[in-house]
Design a protein around this motif. Structure first.
Motif, short mmCIF file in Angstrom:
data_model
loop_
_atom_site.label_atom_id
_atom_site.label_comp_id
_atom_site.label_asym_id
_atom_site.label_seq_id
_atom_site.Cartn_x
_atom_site.Cartn_y
_atom_site.Cartn_z
N TYR A 89 22.48 -8.79 -22.68
CA TYR A 89 22.22 -8.21 -21.36
C TYR A 89 20.81 -8.63 -20.92
O TYR A 89 19.82 -8.22 -21.51
CB TYR A 89 22.35 -6.69 -21.40
N LEU A 90 20.78 -9.49 -19.91
CA LEU A 90 19.50 -9.94 -19.35
C LEU A 90 19.00 -8.87 -18.39
O LEU A 90 19.66 -8.57 -17.40
CB LEU A 90 19.68 -11.28 -18.64
N TYR A 91 17.85 -8.31 -18.70
CA TYR A 91 17.28 -7.22 -17.90
C TYR A 91 15.92 -7.65 -17.40
O TYR A 91 15.06 -8.06 -18.18
CB TYR A 91 17.17 -5.97 -18.76
N GLN A 92 15.75 -7.56 -16.09
CA GLN A 92 14.50 -7.99 -15.46
C GLN A 92 13.88 -6.82 -14.70
O GLN A 92 14.57 -6.10 -13.98
CB GLN A 92 14.78 -9.13 -14.49
N VAL A 93 12.58 -6.63 -14.91
CA VAL A 93 11.83 -5.64 -14.14
C VAL A 93 10.75 -6.37 -13.36
O VAL A 93 10.13 -7.31 -13.85
CB VAL A 93 11.21 -4.54 -15.05
N GLU A 94 10.52 -5.91 -12.13
CA GLU A 94 9.55 -6.58 -11.27
C GLU A 94 8.82 -5.56 -10.41
O GLU A 94 9.43 -4.70 -9.78
CB GLU A 94 10.25 -7.60 -10.38
N LYS A 95 7.50 -5.65 -10.42
CA LYS A 95 6.66 -4.84 -9.54
C LYS A 95 5.34 -5.56 -9.36
O LYS A 95 4.60 -5.76 -10.33
CB LYS A 95 6.42 -3.44 -10.11
N GLY A 96 5.04 -5.94 -8.13
CA GLY A 96 3.80 -6.67 -7.87
C GLY A 96 3.72 -7.93 -8.70
O GLY A 96 4.63 -8.77 -8.69
N SER A 97 2.65 -8.06 -9.46
CA SER A 97 2.45 -9.26 -10.28
C SER A 97 3.22 -9.22 -11.59
O SER A 97 3.31 -10.22 -12.30
CB SER A 97 0.96 -9.44 -10.58
#
Length: 411
Positions: A89-97
Motif C-alpha cells: 500500500y503506497l501511502y503519501q502524505v503532503e503538507k507544504g514542503s
C-alpha cells in the motif's frame, strides 16, 4: 537481507476513509476527542475508546475485549473491508514542503530478532507486555512501525510510476495534510519490491520501538501455543511503513528544567564554563546553528554554549550525540537529573515555535532554565543503531506522523 511482504489489509471503504482515520489517541485533547466521538460515528476512535458507547471509562483486559467487539462491528457495518488480494500500500502524505511516500507492508519478527531491523531506543518491559496482551486480544495491528531504508532507485521508480495512477483514497484532513493511498498488487511489481528489499542489509526503526518489541513478544507467545508453528503465520510479521531516508523529517526536542539544583545563577554559569564556551546573546530569541552547539535561556537572557572539544572525550556514536552531551555535561552532573524519562524536574518540547514557548514558560516562573539543540540526523540514528547503542529519551521528533485506521494488519 530484509523480508518485506504484501498483505491483505483491513481498511476503510473508499467513501468513509476521511472519516475513519485518526491521529494518535494521545494527540487529541479530551475536548476534541469527545467531540469527534460524539459527532463522527465512523471515527476509528470508537474502536480504540470503546467505553464511549456506554458512557463509561474502561481499561485493561475488559477494554481490550470491547476494542475487538467494536472492530467486528465496523466490519459488519461495512465501515471497514478486507482486500481480496495481498498488496503493498503506497501511502503519501503532503503538507507544504513535506511530501513523503512510503509503503505499508508486513515486516518480519525474525528480522527484528536477528538485527536486520535495527533499533536505537530502549523499551520498557511493562509496556511491551501490556501491548502484547492488547494485540493478543484484539487480533489486529492498526498503528504501523515507521522504518527507514537507504534510498533505492528501483523502489523509487515503482513509487513514482504508481503515484501517477488515480489513488484509492485522496483527501485532506483539517490539519492541512493531504493523504493519498494506492494499492500495488500487480504480481511483477510486488515481486520486484520484495526482491529490492531482500537486497538490503538493514532497515532502521524511526518510530515504534515498543510496537516492534511487543510484536516480537506476541510472536513468542503464539508460537508456544501453536504445536504446528511453521513461521509463516500472520503473528510472525508486523505492520510497518517503510520510507526512504531522504523523506524522513527529524526535529529536535528542547529541554526545560524546573530549578538549578540549589545553585545560584553565577555558580551555575561557572560550572558550565568547564565544558562550554559561553556567550551572552541578550533577550532576543536565539537558536543553535550546528552540532555540539547549544542555546540556553536563563533569567531573561539567551546564551550560546559551544562545547570545548579538548575537554569532552568522544568514544563512540552515542558520546557524539548532542542529547547525550547535554546529559553528561549539564543535566546529570550539575542539575542532578539522572533519570531523563521519569524525573519530574525536566520537561521536553518540540516544534517550530517551541523556543518561544520555552521562553514564556521560564519567564512565567514554571521553569528556571531551558536548552535548545539542533536536530539529530538520519546518519546519527543509523550509527547509534549499528553500534547497538541507545539514545537518551526524547532525542528525536520524527515526521511523517501516521494515521491510525488507514490500513490494518490482522494477526
Amino acid at each position: 537481507m530484509a523480508i518485506v511482504k504484501p498483505f491483505r489489509a483491513i481498511r476503510p471503504t473508499r467513501d468513509k476513509a476521511p472519516f475513519v482515520v485518526t491521529r494518535s489517541y494521545e494527540e487529541y485533547s479530551r475536548k476534541e476527542r469527545d467531540a469527534k466521538l460524539q459527532f463522527n460515528p465512523f471515527s476509528f476512535l470508537h474502536i480504540i475508546n470503546p467505553g464511549f458507547k456506554f458512557d463509561k471509562k474502561v481499561s485493561g483486559p475488559k477494554r481490550f475485549k470491547l476494542v475487538y467487539n467494536r472492530y467486528l462491528e465496523f466490519l459488519e457495518d461495512n465501515i471497514l473491508m478486507k482486500d481480496a488480494m495481498r498488496c503493498f500500500y503506497l501511502y503519501q502524505v503532503e503538507k507544504g514542503s513535506l511530501k513523503a511516500s512510503g509503503l505499508f507492508c508486513a515486516t518480519s519478527v525474525d528480522d527484528y530478532r536477528q538485527g536486520v531491523i535495527k533499533k536505537h531506543e530502549a523499551t520498557l518491559k511493562k509496556r511491551e507486555e501490556l501491548f502484547a496482551d492488547y494485540l493478543e486480544t484484539v487480533k489486529f495491528n492498526a498503528e504501523p512501525v515507521l522504518m527507514t531504508y537507504e534510498d533505492n532507485p528501483q523502489i523509487a521508480s515503482v513509487i513514482a510510476k504508481e503515484s501517477e495512477k488515480y489513488p484509492e483514497y485522496e483527501f485532506t484532513t483539517p490539519d492541512g495534510i493531504t493523504h493519498r493511498l494506492w494499492l500495488i498488487n500487480e504480481q511483477d511489481t510486488v515481486s520486484g519490491l520484495e526482491a529490492a528489499f531482500e537486497d538490503m542489509s538493514n532497515l532502521y526503526i524511526a518510530d515504534g520501538h515498543h510496537r516492534s518489541a511487543s510484536s516480537d513478544l506476541l510472536a513468542k507467545r503464539m508460537q508456544a501455543k501453536n504445536p504446528e508453528h511453521r513461521g509463516t503465520e500472520p503473528y510472525n510479521f508486523f505492520m510497518s511503513y517503510l520510507i526512504p531516508e531522504s523523506e524522513i523529517r527529524i526535529f529536535e526536542f528542547n529541554r526545560m528544567v524546573k530549578d538549578l539544583n540549589g545553585l545560584s545563577k553565577e555558580a551555575f554559569l561557572m560550572q558550565l564554563d568547564e565544558y562550554f564556551r559561553i556567550t551572552n546573546k541578550g533577550s532576543s530569541l536565539y537558536k543553535p546553528t550546528k552540532k555540539h552547539h547549544f542555546s540556553m535561556y536563563l533569567d531573561g537572557e539567551f546564551y550560546s554554549l559551544f562545547l570545548r572539544r579538548k575537554i569532552y572525550e568522544f568514544t563512540d556514536a552515542l558520546s557524539e550525540l548532542d542529547t547525550q552531551i547535554l546529559f553528561k555535561t549539564v543535566l546529570e552532573p550539575i542539575l542532578g537529573i539522572k533519570d531523563l524519562r521519569n524525573d519530574q524536574r525536566i520537561q521536553y518540547g518540540f516544534g517550530k515555535h517551541n523556543v518561544i514557548r520555552m521562553k514564556d514558560e521560564i519567564d512565567a516562573g514554571n521553569f528556571s532554565v531551558g536548552f535548545g539543540l539542533v536536530p539529530i540526523t538520519v546518519d546519527e540514528i543509523k550509527a547509534i543503531a549499528d553500534e547497538g547503542l541507545v539514545m537518551p529519551p526524547k532525542s528525536t521528533y520524527i515526521e511523517p506522523k501516521l494515521r491510525s485506521g488507514m490500513a490494518i494488519y490482522e494477526l
